[in-house]
Design a protein around this motif. Structure first.
Motif, PDB file in Angstrom:
ATOM      1  N   VAL A  43       0.874  -1.180   0.000  1.00  0.00           N
ATOM      2  CA  VAL A  43       0.000   0.000   0.000  1.00  0.00           C
ATOM      3  C   VAL A  43       0.909   1.227   0.000  1.00  0.00           C
ATOM      4  N   ASP A  44       0.697   2.138  -0.943  1.00  0.00           N
ATOM      5  CA  ASP A  44       1.521   3.349  -1.047  1.00  0.00           C
ATOM      6  C   ASP A  44       0.895   4.434  -0.169  1.00  0.00           C
ATOM      7  N   VAL A  45       1.364   4.510   1.080  1.00  0.00           N
ATOM      8  CA  VAL A  45       0.780   5.486   2.013  1.00  0.00           C
ATOM      9  C   VAL A  45       1.213   6.912   1.664  1.00  0.00           C
ATOM     10  N   PHE A  46       2.319   7.049   0.902  1.00  0.00           N
ATOM     11  CA  PHE A  46       2.762   8.393   0.518  1.00  0.00           C
ATOM     12  C   PHE A  46       1.895   8.945  -0.617  1.00  0.00           C
ATOM     13  N   ALA A  47       1.303   8.046  -1.413  1.00  0.00           N
ATOM     14  CA  ALA A  47       0.360   8.482  -2.461  1.00  0.00           C
ATOM     15  C   ALA A  47      -1.061   8.591  -1.908  1.00  0.00           C
ATOM     16  N   GLY A  48      -1.245   8.246  -0.639  1.00  0.00           N
ATOM     17  CA  GLY A  48      -2.567   8.390  -0.014  1.00  0.00           C
ATOM     18  C   GLY A  48      -3.514   7.231  -0.297  1.00  0.00           C
ATOM     19  N   GLN A  49      -2.969   6.057  -0.655  1.00  0.00           N
ATOM     20  CA  GLN A  49      -3.864   4.920  -0.954  1.00  0.00           C
ATOM     21  C   GLN A  49      -4.677   4.488   0.272  1.00  0.00           C
ATOM     22  N   GLN A  50      -4.168   4.844   1.485  1.00  0.00           N
ATOM     23  CA  GLN A  50      -4.910   4.471   2.708  1.00  0.00           C
ATOM     24  C   GLN A  50      -6.185   5.285   2.879  1.00  0.00           C
ATOM     25  N   LEU A  68       9.114  -9.087   4.599  1.00  0.00           N
ATOM     26  CA  LEU A  68       8.801  -7.674   4.797  1.00  0.00           C
ATOM     27  C   LEU A  68       9.800  -6.783   4.065  1.00  0.00           C
ATOM     28  N   ASP A  69      11.078  -7.133   4.149  1.00  0.00           N
ATOM     29  CA  ASP A  69      12.096  -6.290   3.526  1.00  0.00           C
ATOM     30  C   ASP A  69      11.964  -6.277   2.004  1.00  0.00           C
ATOM     31  N   ALA A  70      11.267  -7.270   1.453  1.00  0.00           N
ATOM     32  CA  ALA A  70      11.020  -7.268   0.002  1.00  0.00           C
ATOM     33  C   ALA A  70      10.119  -6.094  -0.397  1.00  0.00           C
ATOM     34  N   LEU A  71       9.398  -5.512   0.586  1.00  0.00           N
ATOM     35  CA  LEU A  71       8.557  -4.341   0.288  1.00  0.00           C
ATOM     36  C   LEU A  71       9.338  -3.026   0.353  1.00  0.00           C
ATOM     37  N   LEU A  72      10.562  -3.082   0.878  1.00  0.00           N
ATOM     38  CA  LEU A  72      11.336  -1.849   1.084  1.00  0.00           C
ATOM     39  C   LEU A  72      11.562  -1.075  -0.228  1.00  0.00           C
ATOM     40  N   PRO A  73      11.936  -1.721  -1.327  1.00  0.00           N
ATOM     41  CA  PRO A  73      12.113  -0.946  -2.572  1.00  0.00           C
ATOM     42  C   PRO A  73      10.831  -0.224  -2.995  1.00  0.00           C
ATOM     43  N   ASP A  74       9.676  -0.850  -2.757  1.00  0.00           N
ATOM     44  CA  ASP A  74       8.401  -0.177  -3.087  1.00  0.00           C
ATOM     45  C   ASP A  74       8.226   1.076  -2.226  1.00  0.00           C
ATOM     46  N   ASP A  75       8.587   0.974  -0.942  1.00  0.00           N
ATOM     47  CA  ASP A  75       8.460   2.144  -0.051  1.00  0.00           C
ATOM     48  C   ASP A  75       9.438   3.248  -0.450  1.00  0.00           C
ATOM     49  N   ILE A  76      10.652   2.845  -0.787  1.00  0.00           N
ATOM     50  CA  ILE A  76      11.654   3.856  -1.172  1.00  0.00           C
ATOM     51  C   ILE A  76      11.195   4.565  -2.449  1.00  0.00           C
ATOM     52  N   ALA A  77      10.684   3.790  -3.408  1.00  0.00           N
ATOM     53  CA  ALA A  77      10.187   4.396  -4.661  1.00  0.00           C
ATOM     54  C   ALA A  77       8.987   5.295  -4.368  1.00  0.00           C
ATOM     55  N   ALA A  78       8.085   4.843  -3.491  1.00  0.00           N
ATOM     56  CA  ALA A  78       6.892   5.634  -3.155  1.00  0.00           C
ATOM     57  C   ALA A  78       7.296   6.949  -2.496  1.00  0.00           C
ATOM     58  N   PHE A  95       0.433  12.732   4.411  1.00  0.00           N
ATOM     59  CA  PHE A  95       0.878  11.614   5.252  1.00  0.00           C
ATOM     60  C   PHE A  95       1.032  12.072   6.714  1.00  0.00           C
ATOM     61  N   CYS A  96       1.507  13.317   6.900  1.00  0.00           N
ATOM     62  CA  CYS A  96       1.753  13.831   8.268  1.00  0.00           C
ATOM     63  C   CYS A  96       0.547  14.581   8.839  1.00  0.00           C
ATOM     64  N   GLY A  97      -0.502  14.810   8.037  1.00  0.00           N
ATOM     65  CA  GLY A  97      -1.671  15.543   8.533  1.00  0.00           C
ATOM     66  C   GLY A  97      -1.341  16.999   8.840  1.00  0.00           C
ATOM     67  N   ARG A  98      -0.662  17.676   7.939  1.00  0.00           N
ATOM     68  CA  ARG A  98      -0.278  19.078   8.174  1.00  0.00           C
ATOM     69  C   ARG A  98      -0.453  19.872   6.877  1.00  0.00           C
ATOM     70  N   GLY A  99      -0.094  21.163   6.905  1.00  0.00           N
ATOM     71  CA  GLY A  99      -0.299  21.991   5.715  1.00  0.00           C
ATOM     72  C   GLY A  99      -1.784  22.041   5.391  1.00  0.00           C
TER      73      GLY A  99
END
Ligand SMILES: N[C@@H](CCC(=O)N[C@@H](CS)C(=O)NCC(=O)O)C(=O)O
Length: 251
Positions: free
Chosen positions: A31-38, A210-220, A232-236
């Motif tokens: 799940v790409d939490v940086f793109a707001g998929q959550q 779990l670490d297999a997901l790390l490249p996806d997180d770094i790219a995200a 993601f931080c709930g600010r701005g």
């Protein structure tokens, strides 16, 4: 078959550890939490607090989704009949330590991460000190417990260990507080337990998955612009309190 929706974070690792310990088949979906998929409606229908992990039980006629990692751990304990003692007092002790993890270790360690990693320059010091102090206090609580008990909740490895180990791994791997490894000398019993957990075959399989997901997180994270990080931080413009005041004034 179970599915875990998540990222390479400690709360997600809890579920993967538990699935491995119980011997369940599972698949991990990023799940790409940086793109707001959550915040997608389909995701919110499974996880109303817009957080990973989500556990999906696909064994029945209809998939069943569980949100909140501790609830998912309990679901898997009940599904497997493993990792939680049958004796009522020992079971209660396991619940206390599980809840200490979800109410204290996770939130305090998580806020510490938030402040040292995401706080704007000039606004980070008080938050870092506050949560670093709490992290140090909680490491002491766990160390004292593990000086008197082989595992977090008692004589057997179980739910509370699976819930706690991932956050100690994160602390050991990335926390500024533990950058100086000599700090571990203050927590010898916790270190003994952490190292024993690292050697478990189930832990090693779970960490690799779990670490297999790390490249996806770094790219995200690399794709995320300032506004995405603010969401993601709930600010701005994503500051929930500011938006609440603006909506209240407009009424
Ligand atoms: N209490 C929750 C915490 C989960 C949590 O904090 N998840 C983080 C990643 S580790 C998340 O989804 N963050 C995205 C967001 O807050 O929007 C649990 O234990 O499941």
């Amino acid at each position: 078959m179970f599915e875990v929706l998540g990222m390479s974070s400690p709360n997600v690792l809890k579920l993967v550890l538990m699935l491995e310990e119980c011997g369940f088949a599972y698949r991990l979906r990023h799940v790409d939490v940086f793109a707001g998929q959550q915040f997608d409606p389909a995701f919110l229908a499974m996880s109303p607090n817009n957080k990973v992990p989500v556990l999906i039980d696909q064994r029945g006629a209809e998939p069943f989704a569980v949100f909140e990692s501790a609830a998912a751990l309990l679901y898997l304990a009940e599904a497997s009949g493993q990792m939680v003692p049958a004796d009522p007092h020992q079971r209660s002790r396991a619940m206390s330590w599980l809840m200490l993890q979800t109410a204290s270790v996770g939130p305090m360690f998580g806020q510490y991460t938030h402040f040292w990693r995401y706080a704007p320059e000039g606004e980070r010091d008080y938050g870092v000190r506050r949560y670093e102090s709490e992290v140090a206090r909680l490491l002491g609580v766990l160390d004292r417990r593990l000086a008197e008990s082989p595992f977090v909740a008692g004589a057997e490895y179980g739910l509370a260990d699976v819930a706690t180990w991932p956050w100690i791994r994160t602390a050991d791997t990335i926390f500024p507080l533990l950058k100086d490894k000599s700090v571990w000398q203050r927590f010898p019993a916790l270190k003994r337990w952490f190292d024993a957990g690292s050697e478990r075959a189930a832990t090693q399989r779970a960490v690799a998955a779990l670490d297999a997901l790390l490249p996806d997180d770094i790219a995200a994270f690399g794709r995320a612009d300032g506004d995405a990080i603010d969401r993601f931080c709930g600010r701005g413009r994503h500051d929930h309190a500011a938006n609440l005041s603006a909506a209240t004034t407009a009424d």
